[in-house]
Design a protein around this motif. Structure first.
Motif, mmCIF file in Angstrom:
data_model
loop_
_atom_site.group_PDB
_atom_site.id
_atom_site.type_symbol
_atom_site.label_atom_id
_atom_site.label_comp_id
_atom_site.label_asym_id
_atom_site.label_seq_id
_atom_site.Cartn_x
_atom_site.Cartn_y
_atom_site.Cartn_z
ATOM 1 N N LEU A 34 0.810 -1.221 0.000
ATOM 2 C CA LEU A 34 0.000 0.000 0.000
ATOM 3 C C LEU A 34 0.846 1.274 0.000
ATOM 4 O O LEU A 34 0.532 2.231 -0.697
ATOM 5 C CB LEU A 34 -0.923 0.034 1.219
ATOM 6 C CG LEU A 34 -2.130 -0.872 1.200
ATOM 7 C CD1 LEU A 34 -2.800 -0.877 2.576
ATOM 8 C CD2 LEU A 34 -3.110 -0.436 0.130
ATOM 9 N N TYR A 35 1.898 1.309 0.828
ATOM 10 C CA TYR A 35 2.594 2.559 1.101
ATOM 11 C C TYR A 35 4.075 2.580 0.734
ATOM 12 O O TYR A 35 4.738 3.592 0.942
ATOM 13 C CB TYR A 35 2.480 2.899 2.587
ATOM 14 C CG TYR A 35 1.069 2.974 3.089
ATOM 15 C CD1 TYR A 35 0.159 3.863 2.527
ATOM 16 C CD2 TYR A 35 0.642 2.162 4.127
ATOM 17 C CE1 TYR A 35 -1.146 3.924 2.984
ATOM 18 C CE2 TYR A 35 -0.661 2.232 4.599
ATOM 19 C CZ TYR A 35 -1.547 3.114 4.013
ATOM 20 O OH TYR A 35 -2.824 3.180 4.470
ATOM 21 N N GLY A 36 4.597 1.508 0.205
ATOM 22 C CA GLY A 36 6.025 1.374 -0.024
ATOM 23 C C GLY A 36 6.716 2.564 -0.661
ATOM 24 O O GLY A 36 7.819 2.928 -0.286
ATOM 25 N N THR A 37 6.080 3.208 -1.622
ATOM 26 C CA THR A 37 6.717 4.338 -2.302
ATOM 27 C C THR A 37 6.217 5.684 -1.798
ATOM 28 O O THR A 37 6.609 6.717 -2.328
ATOM 29 C CB THR A 37 6.476 4.263 -3.822
ATOM 30 O OG1 THR A 37 5.065 4.279 -4.072
ATOM 31 C CG2 THR A 37 7.076 2.989 -4.403
ATOM 32 N N SER A 38 5.360 5.678 -0.801
ATOM 33 C CA SER A 38 4.732 6.921 -0.336
ATOM 34 C C SER A 38 5.056 7.285 1.100
ATOM 35 O O SER A 38 4.444 8.190 1.646
ATOM 36 C CB SER A 38 3.203 6.784 -0.446
ATOM 37 O OG SER A 38 2.818 6.456 -1.738
ATOM 38 N N ILE A 39 5.962 6.561 1.732
ATOM 39 C CA ILE A 39 6.224 6.815 3.146
ATOM 40 C C ILE A 39 7.060 8.074 3.321
ATOM 41 O O ILE A 39 7.854 8.401 2.434
ATOM 42 C CB ILE A 39 6.886 5.609 3.840
ATOM 43 C CG1 ILE A 39 8.200 5.259 3.165
ATOM 44 C CG2 ILE A 39 5.944 4.436 3.889
ATOM 45 C CD1 ILE A 39 9.026 4.272 3.925
ATOM 46 N N PRO A 40 6.900 8.748 4.424
ATOM 47 C CA PRO A 40 5.949 8.468 5.493
ATOM 48 C C PRO A 40 4.530 8.867 5.102
ATOM 49 O O PRO A 40 4.327 9.727 4.256
ATOM 50 C CB PRO A 40 6.449 9.311 6.654
ATOM 51 C CG PRO A 40 7.228 10.410 6.035
ATOM 52 C CD PRO A 40 7.777 9.876 4.755
ATOM 53 N N VAL A 41 3.593 8.226 5.740
ATOM 54 C CA VAL A 41 2.171 8.513 5.545
ATOM 55 C C VAL A 41 1.614 8.948 6.890
ATOM 56 O O VAL A 41 1.841 8.301 7.907
ATOM 57 C CB VAL A 41 1.401 7.272 5.043
ATOM 58 C CG1 VAL A 41 -0.082 7.564 4.923
ATOM 59 C CG2 VAL A 41 1.974 6.792 3.721
ATOM 60 N N LEU A 42 0.898 10.038 6.880
ATOM 61 C CA LEU A 42 0.234 10.523 8.087
ATOM 62 C C LEU A 42 -1.239 10.206 7.940
ATOM 63 O O LEU A 42 -1.866 10.594 6.963
ATOM 64 C CB LEU A 42 0.450 12.032 8.234
ATOM 65 C CG LEU A 42 -0.189 12.701 9.432
ATOM 66 C CD1 LEU A 42 0.384 12.133 10.728
ATOM 67 C CD2 LEU A 42 0.027 14.196 9.367
ATOM 68 N N GLU A 43 -1.777 9.455 8.906
ATOM 69 C CA GLU A 43 -3.184 9.079 8.852
ATOM 70 C C GLU A 43 -3.891 9.547 10.115
ATOM 71 O O GLU A 43 -3.419 9.323 11.230
ATOM 72 C CB GLU A 43 -3.346 7.565 8.729
ATOM 73 C CG GLU A 43 -4.789 7.124 8.719
ATOM 74 C CD GLU A 43 -4.969 5.621 8.575
ATOM 75 O OE1 GLU A 43 -6.121 5.184 8.493
ATOM 76 O OE2 GLU A 43 -3.963 4.888 8.564
ATOM 77 N N TYR A 44 -5.038 10.201 9.916
ATOM 78 C CA TYR A 44 -5.899 10.510 11.046
ATOM 79 C C TYR A 44 -6.768 9.274 11.242
ATOM 80 O O TYR A 44 -7.661 8.984 10.443
ATOM 81 C CB TYR A 44 -6.733 11.764 10.797
ATOM 82 C CG TYR A 44 -7.614 12.101 11.968
ATOM 83 C CD1 TYR A 44 -7.051 12.451 13.183
ATOM 84 C CD2 TYR A 44 -8.992 12.051 11.883
ATOM 85 C CE1 TYR A 44 -7.847 12.744 14.281
ATOM 86 C CE2 TYR A 44 -9.796 12.344 12.969
ATOM 87 C CZ TYR A 44 -9.210 12.680 14.161
ATOM 88 O OH TYR A 44 -10.001 12.957 15.242
ATOM 89 N N LYS A 46 -9.179 8.110 13.149
ATOM 90 C CA LYS A 46 -10.635 8.066 13.295
ATOM 91 C C LYS A 46 -11.363 8.216 11.970
ATOM 92 O O LYS A 46 -12.390 7.594 11.754
ATOM 93 C CB LYS A 46 -11.102 9.132 14.276
ATOM 94 C CG LYS A 46 -10.736 8.805 15.704
ATOM 95 C CD LYS A 46 -11.279 9.809 16.671
ATOM 96 C CE LYS A 46 -10.869 9.438 18.080
ATOM 97 N NZ LYS A 46 -11.355 10.396 19.058
ATOM 98 N N SER A 47 -10.837 9.048 11.070
ATOM 99 C CA SER A 47 -11.519 9.269 9.795
ATOM 100 C C SER A 47 -10.893 8.481 8.649
ATOM 101 O O SER A 47 -11.512 8.308 7.606
ATOM 102 C CB SER A 47 -11.493 10.759 9.427
ATOM 103 O OG SER A 47 -10.178 11.163 9.096
ATOM 104 N N GLY A 48 -9.659 8.050 8.841
ATOM 105 C CA GLY A 48 -8.963 7.355 7.777
ATOM 106 C C GLY A 48 -8.331 8.284 6.749
ATOM 107 O O GLY A 48 -7.712 7.827 5.792
ATOM 108 N N GLU A 49 -8.457 9.603 6.949
ATOM 109 C CA GLU A 49 -7.829 10.554 6.031
ATOM 110 C C GLU A 49 -6.315 10.419 6.107
ATOM 111 O O GLU A 49 -5.758 10.231 7.183
ATOM 112 C CB GLU A 49 -8.217 11.992 6.391
ATOM 113 C CG GLU A 49 -9.671 12.314 6.160
ATOM 114 C CD GLU A 49 -9.991 13.712 6.644
ATOM 115 O OE1 GLU A 49 -9.696 14.677 5.912
ATOM 116 O OE2 GLU A 49 -10.525 13.815 7.766
#
Length: 69
Positions: A34-44, A46-49
């Protein structure tokens, strides 16, 4: 990149009730896919944003703005 992202996040989170949970995607094939080329990923959580790297302070504030008291 993760250290740079934390430099952006810490000052914003310092005055909130939010906490930062770090997840090492190397421990999960699913997360790597899912995230291999996009890290870091910030996720909220509760909403999944999500914000995908690269992001800046203004983008983080927009994500959290309606949630910061």
């Amino acid at each position: 990149m993760c250290d740079h992202a934390k430099e952006i996040l810490w000052p914003i989170l310092a005055n909130t009730n939010f906490t930062l949970s770090e997840v090492d995607i190397a421990d999960s094939d699913q997360l790597m896919e899912l995230y291999g080329t996009s890290i870091p990923v910030l996720e909220y959580e509760k909403s999944g944003e999500k914000l995908y790297w690269p992001f800046d302070e203004s983008q983080v504030r927009l994500l959290l703005n309606s949630r910061i008291s």
